[in-house]
Structure formats: structure tokens, C-alpha cells
Design an enzyme around this catalytic site. Structure first.
Site, PDB file in Angstrom:
ATOM      1  CB  SER A  45      77.021  84.764  54.460  1.00  0.00           C
ATOM      2  OG  SER A  45      78.272  85.069  55.045  1.00  0.00           O
ATOM      3  CD  GLU A  46      83.284  82.539  52.911  1.00  0.00           C
ATOM      4  OE1 GLU A  46      84.400  82.370  53.403  1.00  0.00           O
ATOM      5  OE2 GLU A  46      83.084  83.065  51.819  1.00  0.00           O
TER       6      GLU A  46
END
Length: 217
Positions: A45-46
Site C-alpha cells: 500500500s502506497e
């Protein structure tokens, strides 16, 4: 016809052993719930986590553990946490095997619009542009039509573009399609959905070759 979980289940079949996968906001976040248990996959997840697991059971949420969409998540054994600079170095360095994104529109040449509707307030593009610019394998999870019944698979996107010619495959509530140089190639149809219904819901060029099998989820 599939619901959002059905779309996620079908996309989970595209995830292979050893993959590093980024999950975008919306339907893509559900994919982690349906990956086969006999394979090893690292979900990124960024906002700074590698090793996301399924959504937590009700009552067991950790408010400090969230994905890019601010949903509470779980972390698998061995998961790691890092800052945004490191996260985007992974993305821009092309260290991900698969990126799964939502979209408001996809054009028949693989253009994607998924960040802004003119006239509506947005906080910013976020990581979408980095993801589509860097990823070599992008699958879009989306509804085939909008609330008015208008196609979201178009000849040309009408909304501001996030990326150009980057989408490889699309899974909707009606079908699985591959983006080719000639348009949307129909690979599979959702349970109970006919080829004629998919044609009617697709503005862009739809290519149908032979018998189109019903997808298995």
C-alpha cells in the site's frame, strides 16, 4: 452479474505465487481477501506497508493500521512499514509485479481516468499517476456502467486522464476484457450475462472471437 466482491474474487485469480502487488482504493482493496491460500503474495500500500493481509474481523480492528484508502487492515507475519518516499521508490523503480486499480473510465486504447471529476473537490491525484506511469501490468476493477446506465468503457475518455495506454485487463460486473490494439477483447462473461448485454453496455470497440465462456469464481 458480479457484485464488488465477485469482481475482487475474479481478479484474485490473476495473482500468482511470489507476486508483489499494489492495491488501489475501492474494489481493489477487497482482492487481498480472496487470494489462494497455497501461494505467497506481498501486498503493498502506497501509504507505507508491505505485507497487507485481509480486512480485520469486526471488533479486532487496529486504528493505526490502515491502507491508502484509510480502511483498517491486517498485517501478515513479516510485514514491514516505511515512509512514503520508500513506498514510491518501490513503485517508481518498477518493483511491483501487478497493480490493481479502480477507474471511472477506461478507453479502448488503454487510457485510464480515475482521479478527478471536473467541478468536484479532490484532495489531489495521490499515487495514481505514479502507479500507472511505472507499472507494466495494470488490471482495472470497475463497474461496466455508471448509475445512469452509461458505459464506462469508452472509445475515448471524457474525464481528465491519469495515464495513457497503460491498462492491460479489465474486470467488471459484466465481463473480463483484455485491452488490445483493436479495442476491448471479450475474454469471459459474468454468470447470467449474455454477450449481447455486454455489447450494449460497451461504447468502445468490443471484439468477440468465438464462444465466450462464463467466468468461474
Amino acid at each position: 452479474m458480479l457484485d464488488k466482491n465477485g469482481i475482487a474474487k475474479r481478479i484474485a485469480q490473476e495473482v500468482e505465487d511470489g507476486y508483489y502487488v499494489n492495491l488501489g482504493i475501492g474494489i481493489p482493496t477487497l482482492v487481498a481477501n480472496y487470494v489462494r491460500e497455497d501461494i505467497s503474495v506481498e501486498f503493498q500500500s502506497e501509504n507505507g506497508i508491505l505485507g497487507m493481509g485481509p480486512f480485520p474481523i469486526d471488533g479486532e480492528e487496529d486504528a493505526d493500521l490502515i491502507n491508502a484508502g484509510k480502511q483498517t487492515i491486517t498485517a501478515l507475519p513479516g510485514a514491514s512499514y516505511f515512509d512514503s518516499a520508500t513506498s514510491f521508490a518501490m513503485i517508481r523503480g518498477k518493483h511491483l509485479d501487478l497493480t490493481i486499480l479502480g477507474a471511472m473510465e477506461v478507453a479502448e486504447n488503454g487510457d485510464i481516468a480515475n482521479w478527478k471529476i471536473p467541478g468536484k473537490m479532490v484532495k489531489g491525484m495521490g499515487g495514481a499517476m505514479d502507479l500507472v506511469a511505472s507499472a507494466e501490468n495494470i488490471i482495472v476493477a470497475m463497474m461496466h456502467t455508471n448509475r445512469e446506465g452509461e458505459s464506462k468503457l469508452l472509445k475515448k475518455c471524457s474525464l481528465p486522464l491519469t495515464g495513457v495506454g497503460c491498462v492491460k485487463k479489465i474486470v467488471t460486473n459484466l465481463a473480463v476484457l483484455e485491452v488490445t490494439k483493436d479495442g476491448f477483447l471479450l475474454l469471459e462473461r459474468a454468470p447470467g450475462v449474455t454477450v449481447e448485454e455486454i455489447k450494449a453496455a460497451t461504447e468502445g470497440n468490443l471484439i468477440v472471437k468465438g464462444e465466450v465462456l462464463e467466468m468461474s469464481i
